[in-house]
Design an enzyme around this catalytic site. Structure first.
Site, short mmCIF file in Angstrom:
data_model
loop_
_atom_site.label_atom_id
_atom_site.label_comp_id
_atom_site.label_asym_id
_atom_site.label_seq_id
_atom_site.Cartn_x
_atom_site.Cartn_y
_atom_site.Cartn_z
N ILE A 156 0.83 -1.20 0.00
CA ILE A 156 0.00 0.00 0.00
C ILE A 156 0.87 1.26 0.00
CG2 ILE A 156 -1.87 1.23 1.17
CD1 ILE A 156 -2.54 -1.66 -0.04
N THR B 117 -1.16 -4.07 -13.52
CA THR B 117 0.00 -4.45 -14.34
C THR B 117 -0.31 -4.21 -15.82
OG1 THR B 117 -0.88 -6.68 -14.58
CG2 THR B 117 0.62 -6.30 -12.71
N GLU C 115 -1.08 -0.03 -9.76
CA GLU C 115 -2.38 0.44 -10.28
C GLU C 115 -2.79 -0.34 -11.54
OE1 GLU C 115 -3.65 4.33 -9.70
OE2 GLU C 115 -2.28 4.70 -8.04
N GLN D 90 22.01 3.10 -21.90
CA GLN D 90 22.87 2.69 -23.02
C GLN D 90 23.57 3.91 -23.65
OE1 GLN D 90 23.23 -0.48 -23.45
NE2 GLN D 90 24.61 -0.43 -25.20
N1 COS Z 1 -15.87 1.74 -14.07
C1 COS Z 1 -17.14 1.47 -13.70
N2 COS Z 1 -17.62 0.19 -13.54
C2 COS Z 1 -16.76 -0.81 -13.75
C3 COS Z 1 -15.42 -0.60 -14.13
C4 COS Z 1 -14.99 0.75 -14.30
N3 COS Z 1 -13.74 1.02 -14.66
N4 COS Z 1 -14.81 -1.80 -14.28
C5 COS Z 1 -15.73 -2.74 -14.00
N5 COS Z 1 -16.91 -2.13 -13.70
C6 COS Z 1 -18.16 -2.78 -13.35
C7 COS Z 1 -18.63 -3.69 -14.50
O1 COS Z 1 -19.38 -2.94 -15.44
C8 COS Z 1 -19.48 -4.71 -13.78
O2 COS Z 1 -20.73 -4.09 -13.48
P1 COS Z 1 -22.11 -4.96 -13.48
O3 COS Z 1 -21.89 -6.02 -12.42
O4 COS Z 1 -23.13 -3.95 -13.13
O5 COS Z 1 -22.21 -5.53 -14.84
C9 COS Z 1 -18.75 -4.88 -12.45
O6 COS Z 1 -17.97 -3.69 -12.26
C10 COS Z 1 -17.84 -6.10 -12.45
O7 COS Z 1 -16.92 -5.94 -13.52
P2 COS Z 1 -16.14 -7.16 -14.17
O8 COS Z 1 -17.09 -8.26 -14.47
O9 COS Z 1 -15.30 -6.64 -15.31
O10 COS Z 1 -15.23 -7.64 -12.95
P3 COS Z 1 -13.99 -8.58 -12.94
O11 COS Z 1 -13.85 -9.14 -11.59
O12 COS Z 1 -14.05 -9.56 -14.07
O13 COS Z 1 -12.79 -7.53 -13.19
C11 COS Z 1 -10.58 -6.83 -13.82
C12 COS Z 1 -11.62 -7.95 -13.77
C13 COS Z 1 -9.26 -7.49 -14.15
C14 COS Z 1 -10.94 -5.84 -14.90
C15 COS Z 1 -10.51 -6.08 -12.47
O14 COS Z 1 -10.42 -7.01 -11.43
C16 COS Z 1 -9.31 -5.16 -12.44
O15 COS Z 1 -9.30 -4.06 -13.00
N6 COS Z 1 -8.26 -5.60 -11.74
C17 COS Z 1 -7.05 -4.83 -11.57
C18 COS Z 1 -7.12 -4.04 -10.35
C19 COS Z 1 -5.83 -3.32 -10.16
O16 COS Z 1 -5.49 -2.42 -10.90
N7 COS Z 1 -5.09 -3.73 -9.13
C20 COS Z 1 -3.83 -3.12 -8.84
C21 COS Z 1 -3.68 -3.00 -7.39
S1 COS Z 1 -4.58 -1.67 -6.75
S2 COS Z 1 -3.22 -0.24 -6.80
#
Ligand code: COS
Length: 381
Positions: A157, A365, A363, A336
């Protein structure tokens, strides 16, 4: 290149550039050498209003837009990537969710101290079993009278152990799934809330990267951010804006590498002439500048969409992916260009190379950015 910036946006960029060259540069090397949080440098940054850059004026901030924010983070990061990430995380994934999803009471209670830098903010999503899989959060929040009891561990964090306000994503129902997540604002000093390991990192040394431990930490319901079950979307929306900040940080690091390479190549002579007269160096510099320019256009475009209130997940992910890979590539090239000297501590390009790598990791990968981009493209097809 001024990219159609407004006079106010240009003023923010030029003011932060001037501040970074004049003041922040004095702290940059120390912030790389020492893992201690750079309170003095952040104090100077706060004095010029950058901790409240995007916080609305009515809560004591400067009320700047996302374009100005991206320009400011680029300018800070060109001199110190440590300063860039501290300010970026504080503004975009800690203060911003409070501005966007907080109650009036939460805004009045928390934002003025965040705006003037007395209270640093953090955002806690990642856990041993969750990070890229944002829906896999295991930290629990259980309703308990007029509040919630939180248990779990967050890792990696940024600003973690120095922050007054941490946005924590926790599971509020026992079944899995992203709809069961809720965000809370956890305050420093809450009984049961403590810090674990402080990570020792390859780069951005002075940036605090902590483990946060919650053992029956009690949060009043008044510090729940948004509705119960809204936590996943709040985290995703916050990260969309956060990725603009990391893209800007990457551009700043890449620009420092480019500027250092131009300077060095004009001074260093081989075969009786400056190495800048050789085509291999010229093409490297041309490619670095071209990629940086493209990354900046992409980043400011995502920021403009954010300012217009439009969904910008696709554009922010593209900008972050391209800018971070540009930063890693450009800083390796800069080492380089500097040859043997580039590998020593005599020149800062080795620092830029170490600092750049993390922009491909935090934020989201590069792999996560590609996943978000592909999903956005395929969902309408
Ligand atoms: N803005 C608004 N809504 C969002 C959104 C966004 N950027 N991204 C997803 N949603 C919504 C979707 O529309 C969906 O809504 P409904 O349930 O109403 O349909 C819901 O959130 C779930 O979305 P999704 O099905 O895409 O969820 P997943 O668990 O499949 O998400 C990813 C997968 C990989 C996209 C997500 O987990 C992600 O972004 N992970 C990375 C997080 C990150 O950056 N971590 C780094 C550490 S934090 S510094």
């Amino acid at each position: 290149m001024d990219l159609g910036l407004t006079p106010e946006q240009r003023m923010v960029r030029d003011t932060v550039r001037n501040f970074s060259d004049r003041v922040l540069s004095r702290y940059a090397e120390d912030m790389d050498r020492s893992p201690d949080f750079p309170f003095e440098a952040i104090g100077r940054i706060a004095e010029v209003g950058l901790m409240g850059l995007t916080i609305p004026r009515e809560y004591g901030g400067a009320g700047n837009d996302a374009v100005s924010y991206a320009l400011a983070i680029e300018e800070l990061s060109r001199v110190s990537a440590v300063a860039g990430v501290i300010v970026a995380v504080h503004n975009s994934v800690s203060a911003y969710p409070i501005v966007k999803f907080g109650t009036e009471e939460q805004k009045r209670a928390l934002l003025p101290a965040m705006a003037d830098g007395r209270a640093i903010g953090a955002f806690a999503l990642t856990e041993p079993d969750a990070g890229s899989d944002a829906g896999g959060v295991r930290t629990t929040a259980v309703r308990d009278g007029d509040g919630w009891t939180l248990n779990g561990t967050k890792i990696f964090i940024t600003n973690g152990s120095v922050s007054e306000n941490v946005i924590v994503v926790a599971r509020t129902a026992s079944e899995g799934g992203s709809n069961d997540l809720t965000t809370f604002i956890l305050r420093k000093g809450t009984p049961g809330f403590g810090y674990g390991t402080l990570e020792k990192k390859m780069g951005i040394t002075g940036s605090d990267t902590s483990e946060l431990i919650m053992e029956d930490a009690r949060v009043p319901d008044s510090m729940r951010l948004g509705g119960v079950g809204d936590g996943f979307k709040i985290a995703m929306v916050s990260l969309d804006g956060g990725r603009i900040g990391i893209a800007a940080q990457a551009i700043g690091i890449a620009r420092a590498a480019l500027e250092g390479s131009i300077r060095y190549s004009m001074e260093r002579e081989q075969f009786g002439r400056p190495i800048s007269s050789f085509q291999a160096i010229q093409w490297t510099i041309a490619d670095m500048a071209t990629r940086i320019e493209a990354a900046r256009h992409m980043t400011l475009h995502a920021a403009q969409l954010k300012d217009a209130g439009a969904r910008h997940s696709l554009e922010a992910s593209m900008a972050k992916l391209y800018a971070s890979e540009t930063a890693t590539w450009a800083t390796i090239k800069a080492v380089q260009v500097h040859g043997g000297y580039g590998y020593t501590k005599d020149y800062p390009v080795e620092r830029f190379m170490r600092d750049a790598k993390v922009t491909e990791i935090y934020e989201g990968t590069s792999e996560v950015q590609r996943l978000v981009i592909a999903r956005e493209l395929l969902k309408g097809a």
